[in-house]
Design a protein around this motif. Sequence first.
Motif, PDB file in Angstrom:
ATOM      1  N   TYR A 117      57.426  40.696  48.861  1.00  0.00           N
ATOM      2  CA  TYR A 117      56.719  39.436  48.698  1.00  0.00           C
ATOM      3  C   TYR A 117      55.222  39.711  48.835  1.00  0.00           C
ATOM      4  O   TYR A 117      54.784  40.822  49.131  1.00  0.00           O
ATOM      5  CB  TYR A 117      57.169  38.416  49.758  1.00  0.00           C
ATOM      6  CG  TYR A 117      58.620  38.022  49.633  1.00  0.00           C
ATOM      7  CD1 TYR A 117      59.000  36.996  48.779  1.00  0.00           C
ATOM      8  CD2 TYR A 117      59.599  38.671  50.390  1.00  0.00           C
ATOM      9  CE1 TYR A 117      60.329  36.630  48.662  1.00  0.00           C
ATOM     10  CE2 TYR A 117      60.934  38.332  50.275  1.00  0.00           C
ATOM     11  CZ  TYR A 117      61.290  37.300  49.406  1.00  0.00           C
ATOM     12  OH  TYR A 117      62.605  36.945  49.296  1.00  0.00           O
ATOM     13  N   TYR A 118      54.438  38.654  48.625  1.00  0.00           N
ATOM     14  CA  TYR A 118      52.987  38.762  48.787  1.00  0.00           C
ATOM     15  C   TYR A 118      52.518  37.717  49.796  1.00  0.00           C
ATOM     16  O   TYR A 118      52.891  36.545  49.725  1.00  0.00           O
ATOM     17  CB  TYR A 118      52.259  38.524  47.459  1.00  0.00           C
ATOM     18  CG  TYR A 118      52.600  39.526  46.390  1.00  0.00           C
ATOM     19  CD1 TYR A 118      52.062  40.808  46.410  1.00  0.00           C
ATOM     20  CD2 TYR A 118      53.481  39.187  45.366  1.00  0.00           C
ATOM     21  CE1 TYR A 118      52.382  41.736  45.426  1.00  0.00           C
ATOM     22  CE2 TYR A 118      53.808  40.100  44.378  1.00  0.00           C
ATOM     23  CZ  TYR A 118      53.258  41.371  44.423  1.00  0.00           C
ATOM     24  OH  TYR A 118      53.578  42.278  43.449  1.00  0.00           O
ATOM     25  N   ARG A 119      51.734  38.178  50.722  1.00  0.00           N
ATOM     26  CA  ARG A 119      51.107  37.265  51.688  1.00  0.00           C
ATOM     27  C   ARG A 119      49.700  36.958  51.195  1.00  0.00           C
ATOM     28  O   ARG A 119      48.888  37.860  51.006  1.00  0.00           O
ATOM     29  CB  ARG A 119      51.040  37.912  53.073  1.00  0.00           C
ATOM     30  CG  ARG A 119      50.278  37.104  54.115  1.00  0.00           C
ATOM     31  CD  ARG A 119      50.264  37.863  55.445  1.00  0.00           C
ATOM     32  NE  ARG A 119      49.566  37.132  56.493  1.00  0.00           N
ATOM     33  CZ  ARG A 119      48.278  37.282  56.797  1.00  0.00           C
ATOM     34  NH1 ARG A 119      47.553  38.149  56.103  1.00  0.00           N
ATOM     35  NH2 ARG A 119      47.733  36.598  57.771  1.00  0.00           N
ATOM     36  N   LEU A 120      49.412  35.683  50.960  1.00  0.00           N
ATOM     37  CA  LEU A 120      48.092  35.240  50.516  1.00  0.00           C
ATOM     38  C   LEU A 120      47.379  34.584  51.686  1.00  0.00           C
ATOM     39  O   LEU A 120      47.839  33.559  52.202  1.00  0.00           O
ATOM     40  CB  LEU A 120      48.225  34.241  49.350  1.00  0.00           C
ATOM     41  CG  LEU A 120      49.074  34.695  48.161  1.00  0.00           C
ATOM     42  CD1 LEU A 120      49.085  33.622  47.078  1.00  0.00           C
ATOM     43  CD2 LEU A 120      48.569  36.014  47.603  1.00  0.00           C
ATOM     44  N   PHE A 121      46.333  35.205  52.102  1.00  0.00           N
ATOM     45  CA  PHE A 121      45.556  34.688  53.232  1.00  0.00           C
ATOM     46  C   PHE A 121      44.337  33.977  52.656  1.00  0.00           C
ATOM     47  O   PHE A 121      43.519  34.587  51.970  1.00  0.00           O
ATOM     48  CB  PHE A 121      45.144  35.833  54.143  1.00  0.00           C
ATOM     49  CG  PHE A 121      44.246  35.421  55.284  1.00  0.00           C
ATOM     50  CD1 PHE A 121      44.695  34.514  56.236  1.00  0.00           C
ATOM     51  CD2 PHE A 121      42.962  35.928  55.391  1.00  0.00           C
ATOM     52  CE1 PHE A 121      43.873  34.139  57.284  1.00  0.00           C
ATOM     53  CE2 PHE A 121      42.133  35.548  56.427  1.00  0.00           C
ATOM     54  CZ  PHE A 121      42.590  34.653  57.380  1.00  0.00           C
ATOM     55  N   MET A 122      44.199  32.671  52.907  1.00  0.00           N
ATOM     56  CA  MET A 122      43.189  31.837  52.269  1.00  0.00           C
ATOM     57  C   MET A 122      42.112  31.398  53.257  1.00  0.00           C
ATOM     58  O   MET A 122      42.412  30.986  54.378  1.00  0.00           O
ATOM     59  CB  MET A 122      43.836  30.589  51.645  1.00  0.00           C
ATOM     60  CG  MET A 122      44.900  30.905  50.603  1.00  0.00           C
ATOM     61  SD  MET A 122      45.838  29.429  50.112  1.00  0.00           S
ATOM     62  CE  MET A 122      44.497  28.314  49.684  1.00  0.00           C
TER      63      MET A 122
END
Length: 513
Positions: A117-122
Motif C-alpha cells: 500500500y501507499y501511505r500519503l502524509f499530507m
Amino acid sequence: MQRHPDTADMAIDHPVNFLEEVISAGPGITVVVDHEGNIVYSSRQFEVISGKSADVNTHHNFFDFLQSGEADRLRLQLQKVEKNVALQAQYGIYRFSADMAAWYIYASGVEICGVKYYRLFMLPESSKQKVPFLSFDSRELYLEQFSVLGFGTFEWPIGSEVVFWSDGVYDIYEMEQKPGGINYEYVKGFTHPEDTRRAHAAVQRALEEGGEFSIQTRILTPTQKVKTIHSLGRVIADESGKPVKLIGSIRDVTEQTNIEHELEKNIAELNRSNKELEEFAYVASHDLQEPLRKISTFCGRLAEKYSSVLTGDGEMYMSRILASADNMRNLINNLLEFSRVTRDTQPFEPINLSFVVRQVKSDLELLIEETGTTIDVNGDLPAVSGSLSQLKQLFTNIIGNAIKFRKADEKSRITVSAEPLDGTQKLSYSLPLANNYSKITIQDNGIGFSNEYAERIFQIFQRLNGKAEYPGSGIGLAICKKIVEHHHGIIYAESEEGKGAKFIIILPVVPQK
C-alpha cells in the motif's frame, strides 16, 4: 480512523492495529491507499477536510478528490517511491477540488502481510499565495532563482505524454481554464514562430547531454498577446544516471525586456547624436581656421604698416583683436582635439605609463624649470593598452594644470603613484572582477578647489577661475575625461580649497607575462 471493508481485510491478520500504528506516526493527515488509489484507511482529519463520510459502507478513491490532471502526477510519484525509497523524503504539491486548497503530499510504501500500500502524509500549504512550484525538485529550482510574481514551474516526466504546470505558468500564459492533456507539442504551439526552432534545440540539447538550458523566447497567449519569457530547465536523472524528468521555471520578463530595448534604442540615438555633434565640431572648427588665419594676418599687417597712425585707443583695439584671435585659435585647436579622441581609429597597443610620464616631463621641461616644479614618480607605473598620443595628452593636461594652479608663495610639487585594484575596490567602482585595473593618482599642492565642483570641472567650457588670472579654454579636463572613457577607464578628482588637488585615473592594465 476510517476503514475500507473490502481491501482492508485481504489476507491481513490484524490490519486495524497495524494501520492505527501507521496513521498515528507523526502529525498531519494520513491516508493509506492501494495501487488503484482506493482509500484503505484515513485519519479522522481527512474526513473533516474532504467533507466526505467514510463509514464502512462507503468506498472512496483518493484520486477523485484531486483536480483534473493531478491524479496522473500522483500515480507517477507513487511509482517512483516504489522503485526508490529515497524519494519518500520528497513531496509533490497537489490541488484538490472543491474548497480544499493546495497540499504537500509525502508518499511512502507500506507492506501489510505481503500486500503493498501507499501511505500519503499530507500537510497544508499555509500561504495565501498560489504555490509557484509543483514538487520538491522544482521547489529547489524556484528557491535558487526568484520569489516574485510572474513566475511558475513546470515538470515533464520523460517518456510521459503529460507536462505539468504550476499556477504561475497558467497565469503567465493567461489561461483561465486549465486544459487537461497538456503535452510538449501543445506547449510548443504557444512559442513565437521565429523562436520555435531555437527553443526546441535548447530543450533537446539538455535532454541529450543531461544538463541544463537557459533561454529567452517569445510566446503568443490565447489572446494573441506577445510576451517574452525566460525559461530555465534542468534534467533530473535516477541513481543509474538515466534522465527521468525535466523540470524548469518560467519567468515573465516582458516588461524588463521592453525597458532594455527602449534603453538600447535611446543609447543608440544618443551615440548617433554624439557622433553628429563630434562631426559638426570637427568640421566647424576646421572650417573656422581659415577665416581666423586671415583675421590674424591682416590685423598683423595693419599693426605693422600703420603703426605710426594706430596710437592710443587704436593701438589698444588692434592688440585686443590679435589677442582675441589667438584665444579663438587655441579654443578651436582644443575643440579639434576633443573631437579627435573618439575619431582616432588607430588600434590600441601596450603603453608603459612610466615612459609616458618621462616624455611629458621632457615636453614640459622649460615650464618645470621656470616654476621650480618637482615631479616625483613613486615606483613603477603599469602598462596599459591604449593610444600613446592620447595618454600623453592626458598626463600633459593634468600635470600642466597642476603647475598652472600652483600657489604663488609655494613651489609646485606633484606626485604620481599607482596601485592595483583588489576585488572589493572593483566592486565599489562597478568594474568586472575578471579584469585587472590600476589606480593612478596624480596629487599636487596647489590652490585646489571646493569638492562640490569635482564633477563640474570635467564638463566642457567649465571654469572655476577667471581667464585673466589663469588663461585657458576650459576644455582640457573634458578632453582628459573623454580620453579615459575611450580607454575604458574612470577619472575623478578630490580636493579642498587651498589644500591641493588629487586626480584619480583607473585604467585596465596589460596582464604581465
